[in-house]
Design a protein around this motif. Sequence first.
Motif, short mmCIF file in Angstrom:
data_model
loop_
_atom_site.label_atom_id
_atom_site.label_comp_id
_atom_site.label_asym_id
_atom_site.label_seq_id
_atom_site.Cartn_x
_atom_site.Cartn_y
_atom_site.Cartn_z
N LEU A 396 0.88 -1.18 0.00
CA LEU A 396 0.00 0.00 0.00
C LEU A 396 0.91 1.22 0.00
CD1 LEU A 396 -2.68 -1.17 2.58
CD2 LEU A 396 -2.61 -1.55 0.12
N GLU A 397 1.21 1.71 -1.18
CA GLU A 397 2.26 2.71 -1.30
C GLU A 397 1.90 4.07 -0.72
OE1 GLU A 397 4.28 2.79 -5.03
OE2 GLU A 397 5.30 0.97 -4.38
N GLU A 398 0.61 4.25 -0.41
CA GLU A 398 0.22 5.53 0.18
C GLU A 398 0.67 5.59 1.64
OE1 GLU A 398 -1.71 3.16 -0.87
OE2 GLU A 398 -3.45 2.79 0.43
N LEU A 399 1.05 4.45 2.20
CA LEU A 399 1.44 4.44 3.61
C LEU A 399 2.91 4.76 3.80
CD1 LEU A 399 -0.36 1.24 4.95
CD2 LEU A 399 -1.03 3.62 5.28
N GLU A 400 3.21 5.28 4.99
CA GLU A 400 4.60 5.46 5.39
C GLU A 400 4.76 4.71 6.70
OE1 GLU A 400 7.09 9.41 5.55
OE2 GLU A 400 6.29 8.96 7.53
N LEU A 401 5.48 3.62 6.68
CA LEU A 401 5.62 2.78 7.86
C LEU A 401 6.87 3.19 8.63
CD1 LEU A 401 4.76 -0.70 6.29
CD2 LEU A 401 3.22 1.09 7.11
N ILE A 402 6.70 3.38 9.92
CA ILE A 402 7.78 3.86 10.78
C ILE A 402 8.23 2.74 11.71
CG2 ILE A 402 8.41 5.67 12.45
CD1 ILE A 402 7.42 6.92 9.94
N ASP A 403 9.51 2.77 12.07
CA ASP A 403 10.07 1.81 13.03
C ASP A 403 9.68 0.37 12.70
OD1 ASP A 403 11.21 3.86 14.41
OD2 ASP A 403 9.63 4.00 15.91
N VAL A 404 9.93 -0.01 11.48
CA VAL A 404 9.60 -1.38 11.09
C VAL A 404 10.62 -2.33 11.71
CG1 VAL A 404 9.24 -2.94 9.15
CG2 VAL A 404 8.67 -0.52 8.91
N CYS A 405 10.11 -3.35 12.35
CA CYS A 405 11.01 -4.35 12.96
C CYS A 405 10.53 -5.73 12.57
CB CYS A 405 11.04 -4.17 14.47
SG CYS A 405 12.06 -5.42 15.26
N ILE A 406 11.40 -6.48 11.95
CA ILE A 406 11.07 -7.84 11.53
C ILE A 406 11.93 -8.77 12.40
CG2 ILE A 406 11.12 -9.45 9.56
CD1 ILE A 406 10.87 -6.88 7.76
N SER A 407 11.28 -9.52 13.28
CA SER A 407 12.04 -10.38 14.21
C SER A 407 12.01 -11.82 13.75
CB SER A 407 11.49 -10.35 15.63
OG SER A 407 11.00 -9.11 15.97
N ILE A 408 13.18 -12.34 13.51
CA ILE A 408 13.31 -13.69 12.98
C ILE A 408 13.95 -14.57 14.04
CG2 ILE A 408 14.29 -15.06 11.08
CD1 ILE A 408 14.74 -11.99 9.91
N PRO A 409 13.30 -15.67 14.42
CA PRO A 409 13.97 -16.55 15.37
C PRO A 409 15.17 -17.22 14.70
CG PRO A 409 11.88 -17.50 14.65
CD PRO A 409 11.99 -16.16 14.00
N VAL A 410 16.26 -17.38 15.44
CA VAL A 410 17.43 -18.06 14.88
C VAL A 410 17.85 -19.16 15.86
CG1 VAL A 410 18.31 -16.17 13.45
CG2 VAL A 410 18.94 -16.28 15.84
N PRO A 411 18.49 -20.20 15.36
CA PRO A 411 18.87 -21.30 16.25
C PRO A 411 19.80 -20.82 17.36
CG PRO A 411 19.15 -21.92 13.94
CD PRO A 411 18.86 -20.47 13.96
N SER A 412 19.71 -21.45 18.51
CA SER A 412 20.55 -21.04 19.62
C SER A 412 21.85 -21.82 19.62
CB SER A 412 19.81 -21.26 20.94
OG SER A 412 19.57 -22.64 21.10
#
Length: 509
Positions: A396-412
Amino acid sequence: MVLLAAAVCSKNGRALISRQFVEMTRSRIEGLLAAFPKLMNTGKQHTFVETESVRYVYQPLEKMYMVLITTKNSNILEDLETLRLFSRVIPEYCRVIDEADIQEHAFELIFAFDEVVALGYRESVNLAQIRTFTEMDSHEEKVFNAVRETQVQDAKMKMRQRAKEIKQKQRDTMRGGRMGGSAMGYGSSNASRMGEVITQSIAPEPTKPKSVPSRSSGKAMKLGAKSKDVDQFVDKLISEGENVRSTGSLKSKKMDIAKTSVPAALTESVHIRIEEKLNITAGRDGGLQQMIMQAMCWLRIADDQYGCIFIKVDNNDDKGCQFQTHPKVDKKAFLSSGIIGLKDPDKPFPLKQDVGILKWGLKTMDESLMPLAINCWPNDNGEGGCDVNIEYELQLEELELIDVCISIPVPSGVGAPNIADLDGDFKHDSRKNILEWTLPVIDASNNTGSMEFSIAGSPDDFFPINVSFHSTKKSFTDIQITGVEMAQGRSPVKYSSESALLVEKYEIV
Ligand SMILES: *[C@@H]1O[C@H](CO)[C@@H](O)[C@H](O)[C@H]1NC(C)=O
Ligand SMILES: *[C@@H]1O[C@H](CO)[C@@H](O)[C@H](O)[C@H]1NC(C)=O
Ligand SMILES: *[C@@H]1O[C@H](CO)[C@@H](O)[C@H](O)[C@H]1NC(C)=O
Ligand SMILES: *[C@@H]1O[C@H](CO)[C@@H](O)[C@H](O)[C@H]1NC(C)=O
């Protein structure tokens, strides 16, 4: 002095903090550090590398390097010993060893670095001693503080000058919305003891209302009296109008605010607030399982002379939202002419409270309505690890998304991920085993991006992924408040309005 400087720098040689123990200009130390990653690849040793003039002794620290720059006639074995000590100081002050944390604790680290050196670079000092010395409130320290006080006075002058230079530099080099690079330093009369502190900010320029950063306190302040000094020093600078930012804490505080409520805007006696919340569950193979958007329009009237009003709404929703007015609101008037008013126009709206006057929602499986689509492809690389490609696209290009955070689990327990390619920033939280990919702003001018990393593990390890962002400039639903009028006489009423789009949950399972 054979030890020239102790620094923490990024993998590409950007100085995060640096303490110089001999007279050295800022550009010199920055140049030395910038040259370091290139040299490192040429050296056979994994602990040091030399040029014609200096030796770098280094140790990786998550995504960074702890580097000592020494003269070439120093004793390498002793240098390695000292390096270990410097490296061990860092986890004492930083919980997550990343750029933001290093910068947040720059002052404490510099003090601890000083202590390593002051206690005897050539003697065997241990961590406990450093802690004792940095915490003690001794006569020596009082003297030291008094000396520092005069140095601080001295430094303020230089600081102001430097701030000017830096601002100029920022203007020159970092035009455009996102920028990094607030730096501060203080010089001193005794160069061998008091070098120059460089802290380089990586935080995005705040786009939200300005506030004076409140300094973090509590746990982080392990250094007792000296930390207080630093705080006072910084507070003094703040009170004098210097732009001193405590990156990490400020950023997280702002995000909290944004999540719980909209920043308090200037409000009129009639204030209208629109809040839209998203709850998205997407499949890892790309499909949208379900998206729920729930929105509410709140009205708050602070002054009883504006109790009986009409609110004009321009509703251009084309996504198929279901609208519902408050039972006391005249629904017909809303549907036919976009006017929200009470059924009985002579009755006032409740005063001094948030009243939900209109709510709407959408439940859909139409992928094209997702504001931000995310694609994550973990590929088994055949060596017990995965190459993970992940990309986003603002749909939705009319939006401006702020503080985008994508959290990906990773192996320990398999070490830090190896980042091959990246738009934005990332942070590996080795305790929670989460890789956080952060993007300060995603908008139409910059609507796609990707990250690529590899780590030991299997494709299933990288789900579920959580996504968060917010937006205050544009709403998801094309709906706008266009005016407020008195119910009697239709004269216009001054009002304020705000809108916020928040993510309640966005999970890729
Ligand atoms: C700097 O401090 C050291 C020890 O604290 C002292 O020996 C030296 O003379 C001082 N140098 C200057 C220029 O004041
Ligand atoms: C999101 O939607 C799911 C499915 O309807 C629901 O179970 C969950 O409670 C919702 N979460 C939030 C935070 O609203
Ligand atoms: C995603 O969110 C859920 C619920 O808040 C949480 O339990 C989980 O640890 C999060 N996972 C990641 C990778 O952030
Ligand atoms: C787009 O955003 C990414 C991440 O924030 C950033 O690395 C990149 O430089 C931006 N590109 C432009 C053209 O603004």
